[in-house]
Design an enzyme around this catalytic site. Structure first.
Site, PDB file in Angstrom:
ATOM      1  N   HIS A   1      -4.092 -11.530 -15.209  1.00 27.08           N
ATOM      2  CA  HIS A   1      -5.337 -11.031 -16.218  1.00 27.08           C
ATOM      3  C   HIS A   1      -5.710 -12.033 -17.209  1.00 27.08           C
ATOM      4  O   HIS A   1      -6.747 -12.712 -17.199  1.00 27.08           O
ATOM      5  CB  HIS A   1      -5.387  -9.738 -16.779  1.00 27.08           C
ATOM      6  CG  HIS A   1      -5.572  -8.854 -15.511  1.00 27.08           C
ATOM      7  ND1 HIS A   1      -6.668  -8.437 -14.892  1.00 27.08           N
ATOM      8  CD2 HIS A   1      -4.663  -7.875 -15.143  1.00 27.08           C
ATOM      9  CE1 HIS A   1      -6.348  -7.445 -14.155  1.00 27.08           C
ATOM     10  NE2 HIS A   1      -5.136  -7.029 -14.339  1.00 27.08           N
TER      11      HIS A   1
ATOM     12  N   ARG B   1      -7.153   8.726 -14.992  1.00 25.75           N
ATOM     13  CA  ARG B   1      -7.928   8.987 -13.638  1.00 25.75           C
ATOM     14  C   ARG B   1      -6.912   7.988 -12.703  1.00 25.75           C
ATOM     15  O   ARG B   1      -6.619   8.170 -11.687  1.00 25.75           O
ATOM     16  CB  ARG B   1      -9.069   8.920 -13.494  1.00 25.75           C
ATOM     17  CG  ARG B   1      -9.949  10.086 -13.451  1.00 25.75           C
ATOM     18  CD  ARG B   1      -9.537  11.017 -12.147  1.00 25.75           C
ATOM     19  NE  ARG B   1      -9.350  10.402 -11.005  1.00 25.75           N
ATOM     20  CZ  ARG B   1     -10.801  10.037 -10.410  1.00 25.75           C
ATOM     21  NH1 ARG B   1     -12.081  10.580 -10.940  1.00 25.75           N
ATOM     22  NH2 ARG B   1     -10.724   9.551  -9.339  1.00 25.75           N
ATOM     23  N   PHE B   2      -6.703   6.764 -13.222  1.00 25.43           N
ATOM     24  CA  PHE B   2      -6.151   5.725 -12.336  1.00 25.43           C
ATOM     25  C   PHE B   2      -4.853   6.142 -11.938  1.00 25.43           C
ATOM     26  O   PHE B   2      -4.498   5.952 -10.775  1.00 25.43           O
ATOM     27  CB  PHE B   2      -6.009   4.256 -13.119  1.00 25.43           C
ATOM     28  CG  PHE B   2      -5.662   3.192 -12.570  1.00 25.43           C
ATOM     29  CD1 PHE B   2      -6.538   2.382 -11.684  1.00 25.43           C
ATOM     30  CD2 PHE B   2      -4.258   2.953 -12.438  1.00 25.43           C
ATOM     31  CE1 PHE B   2      -6.225   1.239 -11.344  1.00 25.43           C
ATOM     32  CE2 PHE B   2      -3.826   1.882 -11.704  1.00 25.43           C
ATOM     33  CZ  PHE B   2      -4.743   0.829 -11.327  1.00 25.43           C
TER      34      PHE B   2
ATOM     35  N   GLU C   1      -4.285  -8.072 -20.712  1.00 22.45           N
ATOM     36  CA  GLU C   1      -5.191  -7.124 -20.240  1.00 22.45           C
ATOM     37  C   GLU C   1      -5.353  -6.089 -21.274  1.00 22.45           C
ATOM     38  O   GLU C   1      -5.007  -5.013 -21.075  1.00 22.45           O
ATOM     39  CB  GLU C   1      -4.614  -6.467 -18.673  1.00 22.45           C
ATOM     40  CG  GLU C   1      -5.602  -5.592 -18.069  1.00 22.45           C
ATOM     41  CD  GLU C   1      -4.935  -4.905 -16.894  1.00 22.45           C
ATOM     42  OE1 GLU C   1      -3.649  -4.756 -16.666  1.00 22.45           O
ATOM     43  OE2 GLU C   1      -5.690  -4.398 -16.048  1.00 22.45           O
TER      44      GLU C   1
ATOM     45  N   GLN D   1      -3.577   9.104 -11.892  1.00 19.56           N
ATOM     46  CA  GLN D   1      -3.602  10.278 -11.183  1.00 19.56           C
ATOM     47  C   GLN D   1      -3.992  10.167  -9.578  1.00 19.56           C
ATOM     48  O   GLN D   1      -3.406  10.435  -8.697  1.00 19.56           O
ATOM     49  CB  GLN D   1      -4.860  11.288 -11.621  1.00 19.56           C
ATOM     50  CG  GLN D   1      -4.221  12.025 -12.963  1.00 19.56           C
ATOM     51  CD  GLN D   1      -3.066  12.634 -12.890  1.00 19.56           C
ATOM     52  OE1 GLN D   1      -2.820  13.416 -11.820  1.00 19.56           O
ATOM     53  NE2 GLN D   1      -2.206  12.542 -13.775  1.00 19.56           N
TER      54      GLN D   1
ATOM     55  N   ASP E   1      -7.034  -7.401  -7.714  1.00 11.93           N
ATOM     56  CA  ASP E   1      -6.159  -6.517  -8.438  1.00 11.93           C
ATOM     57  C   ASP E   1      -5.786  -5.039  -7.622  1.00 11.93           C
ATOM     58  O   ASP E   1      -5.054  -5.123  -6.938  1.00 11.93           O
ATOM     59  CB  ASP E   1      -6.836  -6.037  -9.758  1.00 11.93           C
ATOM     60  CG  ASP E   1      -5.516  -5.607 -10.848  1.00 11.93           C
ATOM     61  OD1 ASP E   1      -4.459  -5.603 -10.285  1.00 11.93           O
ATOM     62  OD2 ASP E   1      -5.952  -4.926 -11.811  1.00 11.93           O
TER      63      ASP E   1
ATOM     64  N   ASP F   1       0.213  -3.307  -4.049  1.00 10.65           N
ATOM     65  CA  ASP F   1       0.614  -2.837  -2.910  1.00 10.65           C
ATOM     66  C   ASP F   1      -0.035  -1.615  -2.249  1.00 10.65           C
ATOM     67  O   ASP F   1      -0.390  -1.653  -1.057  1.00 10.65           O
ATOM     68  CB  ASP F   1       2.300  -2.446  -2.974  1.00 10.65           C
ATOM     69  CG  ASP F   1       2.592  -1.724  -4.009  1.00 10.65           C
ATOM     70  OD1 ASP F   1       1.591  -1.594  -4.968  1.00 10.65           O
ATOM     71  OD2 ASP F   1       3.815  -1.271  -4.315  1.00 10.65           O
TER      72      ASP F   1
ATOM     73  N   GLY G   1       1.497  -1.290 -14.952  1.00  7.41           N
ATOM     74  CA  GLY G   1       1.398  -0.236 -15.966  1.00  7.41           C
ATOM     75  C   GLY G   1       0.402  -0.728 -16.854  1.00  7.41           C
ATOM     76  O   GLY G   1       0.425  -1.631 -17.247  1.00  7.41           O
TER      77      GLY G   1
ATOM     78  N   PHE H   1      -3.417   7.114  -8.169  1.00 10.17           N
ATOM     79  CA  PHE H   1      -2.125   6.192  -7.711  1.00 10.17           C
ATOM     80  C   PHE H   1      -1.082   7.424  -7.376  1.00 10.17           C
ATOM     81  O   PHE H   1      -0.655   7.285  -6.156  1.00 10.17           O
ATOM     82  CB  PHE H   1      -1.509   5.562  -8.748  1.00 10.17           C
ATOM     83  CG  PHE H   1      -0.175   4.930  -8.436  1.00 10.17           C
ATOM     84  CD1 PHE H   1       0.015   3.749  -7.632  1.00 10.17           C
ATOM     85  CD2 PHE H   1       0.884   5.515  -9.004  1.00 10.17           C
ATOM     86  CE1 PHE H   1       1.054   3.177  -7.260  1.00 10.17           C
ATOM     87  CE2 PHE H   1       2.256   4.858  -8.553  1.00 10.17           C
ATOM     88  CZ  PHE H   1       2.360   3.831  -7.684  1.00 10.17           C
TER      89      PHE H   1
ATOM     90  N   HIS I   1       7.423  -0.547 -13.361  1.00  7.18           N
ATOM     91  CA  HIS I   1       6.431   0.154 -14.296  1.00  7.18           C
ATOM     92  C   HIS I   1       6.990  -0.468 -15.748  1.00  7.18           C
ATOM     93  O   HIS I   1       8.217   0.062 -16.147  1.00  7.18           O
ATOM     94  CB  HIS I   1       6.316   1.662 -14.491  1.00  7.18           C
ATOM     95  CG  HIS I   1       5.235   1.846 -15.009  1.00  7.18           C
ATOM     96  ND1 HIS I   1       5.274   2.348 -16.465  1.00  7.18           N
ATOM     97  CD2 HIS I   1       4.043   2.417 -14.526  1.00  7.18           C
ATOM     98  CE1 HIS I   1       3.954   2.910 -16.492  1.00  7.18           C
ATOM     99  NE2 HIS I   1       3.271   2.810 -15.672  1.00  7.18           N
TER     100      HIS I   1
HETATM  101  C1  LIG Z   1      -2.756  15.550 -15.683  1.00  4.58           C
HETATM  102  O1  LIG Z   1      -1.361  16.133 -16.213  1.00  4.58           O
HETATM  103  C2  LIG Z   1      -0.705  14.747 -16.436  1.00  4.58           C
HETATM  104  C3  LIG Z   1       0.656  15.407 -16.620  1.00  4.58           C
HETATM  105  O2  LIG Z   1       0.936  16.424 -17.735  1.00  4.58           O
HETATM  106  C4  LIG Z   1      -1.234  14.455 -17.595  1.00  4.58           C
HETATM  107  O3  LIG Z   1      -0.362  13.117 -17.905  1.00  4.58           O
HETATM  108  C5  LIG Z   1      -2.486  13.883 -17.171  1.00  4.58           C
HETATM  109  O4  LIG Z   1      -3.154  13.238 -18.512  1.00  4.58           O
HETATM  110  C6  LIG Z   1      -3.455  14.998 -16.791  1.00  4.58           C
HETATM  111  N1  LIG Z   1      -4.708  14.327 -16.461  1.00  4.58           N
HETATM  112  C7  LIG Z   1      -5.825  14.954 -16.856  1.00  4.58           C
HETATM  113  C8  LIG Z   1      -7.115  14.203 -15.918  1.00  4.58           C
HETATM  114  O5  LIG Z   1      -5.806  16.070 -17.383  1.00  4.58           O
HETATM  115  C1  LIG Z   2      -9.795  16.053  -6.366  1.00  4.61           C
HETATM  116  O1  LIG Z   2      -9.369  17.411  -5.569  1.00  4.61           O
HETATM  117  C2  LIG Z   2      -9.669  18.665  -6.231  1.00  4.61           C
HETATM  118  C3  LIG Z   2      -9.287  19.687  -5.295  1.00  4.61           C
HETATM  119  O2  LIG Z   2      -9.955  19.546  -4.133  1.00  4.61           O
HETATM  120  C4  LIG Z   2     -11.374  18.680  -6.402  1.00  4.61           C
HETATM  121  O3  LIG Z   2     -11.454  19.885  -7.161  1.00  4.61           O
HETATM  122  C5  LIG Z   2     -11.655  17.644  -7.490  1.00  4.61           C
HETATM  123  O4  LIG Z   2     -12.838  17.480  -7.361  1.00  4.61           O
HETATM  124  C6  LIG Z   2     -11.371  16.078  -6.534  1.00  4.61           C
HETATM  125  N1  LIG Z   2     -11.662  15.192  -7.610  1.00  4.61           N
HETATM  126  C7  LIG Z   2     -12.745  14.184  -7.400  1.00  4.61           C
HETATM  127  C8  LIG Z   2     -12.535  13.106  -8.510  1.00  4.61           C
HETATM  128  O5  LIG Z   2     -12.969  13.990  -6.185  1.00  4.61           O
HETATM  129 ZN   LIG Z   3      -2.722  -5.890 -11.623  1.00 10.53          ZN
END
Ligand SMILES: *[C@@H]1O[C@H](CO)[C@@H](O)[C@H](O)[C@H]1NC(C)=O
Ligand SMILES: *[C@@H]1O[C@H](CO)[C@@H](O)[C@H](O)[C@H]1NC(C)=O
Ligand SMILES: [Zn+2]
Ligand SMILES: *[C@@H]1O[C@H](CO)[C@@H](O)[C@H](O)[C@H]1NC(C)=O
Ligand SMILES: *[C@@H]1O[C@H](CO)[C@@H](O)[C@H](O)[C@H]1NC(C)=O
Ligand SMILES: *[C@@H]1O[C@H](CO)[C@@H](O)[C@H](O)[C@H]1NC(C)=O
Ligand SMILES: *[C@@H]1O[C@H](CO)[C@@H](O)[C@H](O)[C@H]1NC(C)=O
Length: 520
Positions: free
Chosen positions: A379, A201-202, A354, A204, A436, A109, A321, A206, A288
């Site tokens: 997958h 990162r995925f 997957e 985050q 995906d 979505d 997830g 999202f 999820h």
């Molecule tokens: C950011 O914080 C969340 C919540 O604690 C955590 O699950 C995640 O692994 C962190 N991500 C990064 C890129 O550090």
């Molecule tokens: C995400 O935003 C933060 C705050 O602006 C920035 O520091 C960071 O570099 C950004 N991450 C990416 C992967 O662009």
């Molecule tokens: Zn999927």
């Protein structure tokens, strides 16, 4: 006895044949040819009889592909982030973009629309607030008043205020964009050294997008824009995995799942009415896999109710997830058995396999999905290592939704030529190609994934017949009723014939111009 009598005869025949074919120890070339033919005919599309126009386009495509395969920078051998600019200029890719690909059956979505649109259109709308999390991510919310601060995030700032203070917002916008997608021009191996890193990162990204796309006016525009982008990529039908989250308004009031599903239905009808060669879309409700059993039970109950109340738009149910860190299907067996126990229809479309965690509980998801009568397997990356599950999938015609770019970005395979779907397609296993989370990977629609499949693991053996079967498969293995499938196939055939005749002519034109230029 009989064998003993025949032996001298066989030796005589062999002596003659072997002599004719060049030597006693050389394998029979005719037998070799027959075996090659046999193997080719077994692959996806291997038995398609082509029209004359299709043969012409096939010859052109084959030539284009040969050039590409021979190039030093072969895109499928590279990471998609580094290959994207090459694919964009590829002649094969431009044919694939125009080719009627049928349906996209595995798309999520909130990753349908490219992030440029999110940044340039959505974040410039009024009342958009942003905050910075303590681990370098961002969150958004639209609100008529200053919203309550989130845990682990700075106080909210109105984006307009932030931008007004700047002379140049290019960098801010680029950093917002960077947070909404995994795509990066950095070295992908450095940016995402492990599966854990890329999945983190995925998730985050999202969460960053979620505050934007769950704002009611954006939610509507986003879906409409998503349909538009797939339609522009020559897709006629979509099955969308959707979380149906709470959608909010500017004053903080919220809508429930029924509203969200109904909104999908209304917008789909509107889009289809405005684009008569578009067939429609259906929703696979997803939850999820990190939830506990009591939540899952409640969600399955709700899914059954939605399936009953919205049979047109609702296709079924799935879990989403990361499989490796989430709960396996078997953990939820009681909740997932509810529909069958009550004699209620709730088709399943499970993500399964997957993973490359061979031999774990997670690795059994494909078999369990099949035991729960899943309609397709999302997958099925690990299917090739499970002959029993693979046999069942084939026998029951449970198609595998292959998403090559997703598997590469999420680090299951580096070189697309080594994708396990190559083996599945070599034996015409029921498969469809999908994308995906295209926006997350810097792709869009379905053409990039078709390119990776056709040029990458398809190799030189995959010809126009394979493309045709993949497109037909996407309708055949969809959740549509047999009657709807016939209608959709007829609509697809019309576009396909038009595509074949136009490109055959157009490409001839190009060749002609090419020769003329060289003669001058
Ligand atoms: C950011 O914080 C969340 C919540 O604690 C955590 O699950 C995640 O692994 C962190 N991500 C990064 C890129 O550090
Ligand atoms: C995400 O935003 C933060 C705050 O602006 C920035 O520091 C960071 O570099 C950004 N991450 C990416 C992967 O662009
Ligand atoms: Zn999927
Ligand atoms: C944003 O998208 C909406 C819906 O597609 C469109 O009506 C509007 O004109 C766009 N605005 C901008 C600034 O691009
Ligand atoms: C804004 O900055 C970028 C580089 O950060 C530059 O490429 C662009 O030309 C600048 N735009 C304006 C309008 O000055
Ligand atoms: C299940 O999760 C929900 C929501 O997170 C929580 O409210 C509930 O207490 C949990 N139930 C059990 C049995 O752990
Ligand atoms: C799966 O389908 C079989 C055969 O139709 C049926 O007997 C069985 O109850 C179904 N199982 C589930 C969990 O839906």
């Amino acid at each position: 006895m009989a064998v003993g009598l025949q032996r001298p005869l066989a030796v005589v025949v062999c002596l003659m044949l072997c002599y004719l074919s060049g030597g006693l120890s050389m394998p029979d070339p005719r037998q070799r040819e027959a075996l090659i033919q046999q193997e080719e005919s077994r692959q996806t599309g291997g038995r398609v009889v082509l029209t004359e126009a299709e043969q012409q386009l096939d010859a052109l495509l084959f030539k284009m592909k040969q050039v590409e395969v021979a190039s030093a920078d072969f895109p499928p051998a590279m990471h998609f982030f580094q290959a994207r600019h090459l694919i964009r200029t590829s002649p094969v890719f431009s044919v694939l973009q125009k080719m009627p690909k049928g349906a996209a059956l595995h798309v999520h979505d909130f990753s349908m629309v490219d992030v440029e649109w999110l940044v340039n259109n959505v974040t410039y709308r009024p009342y958009c607030y942003m905050c910075f999390t303590d681990n370098r991510s961002i969150r958004f919310i639209f609100s008529s008043q200053l919203p309550k601060t989130l845990p682990r995030c700075t106080p909210w700032v109105l984006l307009k205020k932030l931008r007004d203070k700047m002379v140049n917002t290019t960098e801010l916008d680029a950093s917002i964009m960077g947070n909404l997608t995994l795509f990066t021009l950095q070295d992908p191996e450095t940016a995402y050294p492990s599966q854990d890193a890329v999945w983190d990162r995925f998730e985050q990204a999202f969460l960053a997008a979620l505050g934007l796309v769950t704002y009611a006016p954006v939610f509507r525009d986003y879906y409409y824009q998503g349909l538009t982008q797939f339609y522009m990529d020559s897709i006629m039908y979509l099955e969308l995995r959707a979380l149906l989250p709470q959608i909010y308004e500017l004053d903080g009031s919220t809508h429930d799942r029924t509203w969200t599903l109904k909104t999908y239905q209304d917008l789909t009808r509107q889009f289809t009415a405005e684009h008569p060669d578009f067939f429609g879309a259906r929703i696979i409700f997803t939850v999820h896999r990190g939830v506990n059993i009591s939540v899952m039970t409640g969600v399955v109950e709700e899914a059954m109710k939605l399936q009953r109340d919205f049979p047109d738009i609702m296709a079924g149910f799935d879990l989403v997830g990361r499989e490796d860190t989430g709960r396996p299907l078997w953990y939820f067996r009681d909740a997932l058995s509810l529909p069958a126990e009550r004699g209620v229809t709730l088709p399943f479309f499970f993500h399964a396999g997957e993973t490359d965690l061979e031999g774990t509980e997670v690795d059994q998801n494909m078999l369990d999905a099949l035991l729960f009568n899943t309609s397709r397997i999302g997958h099925g990356f690990a299917l090739i290592r499970h002959p029993v599950a693979r046999g069942l999938s084939r026998k029951k015609e449970v198609a595998v939704e292959v998403c090559p770019i997703s598997n590469q970005v999420l680090k299951l395979v580096n070189d697309i030529r080594n994708h396990p779907a190559a083996a599945l397609m070599s034996e015409n296993h029921p498969v469809v190609i999908s994308s995906d989370d295209p926006a997350m990977f810097g792709a869009s629609g379905l053409s990039y994934d078709f390119y990776e499949a056709f040029v990458g693991f398809g190799g030189l053996r995959s010809r126009i017949g394979s493309l045709k079967v993949l497109a037909i498969n996407s309708i055949r293995y969809s959740s549509l009723t047999p009657k709807q499938k016939d209608k959709a196939l007829a609509l697809w055939q019309k576009s396909w014939d038009k595509f074949v005749s136009e490109n055959k002519l157009r490409n001839k034109g190009v060749v002609y111009v090419f020769f003329e230029l060289h003669l001058m």
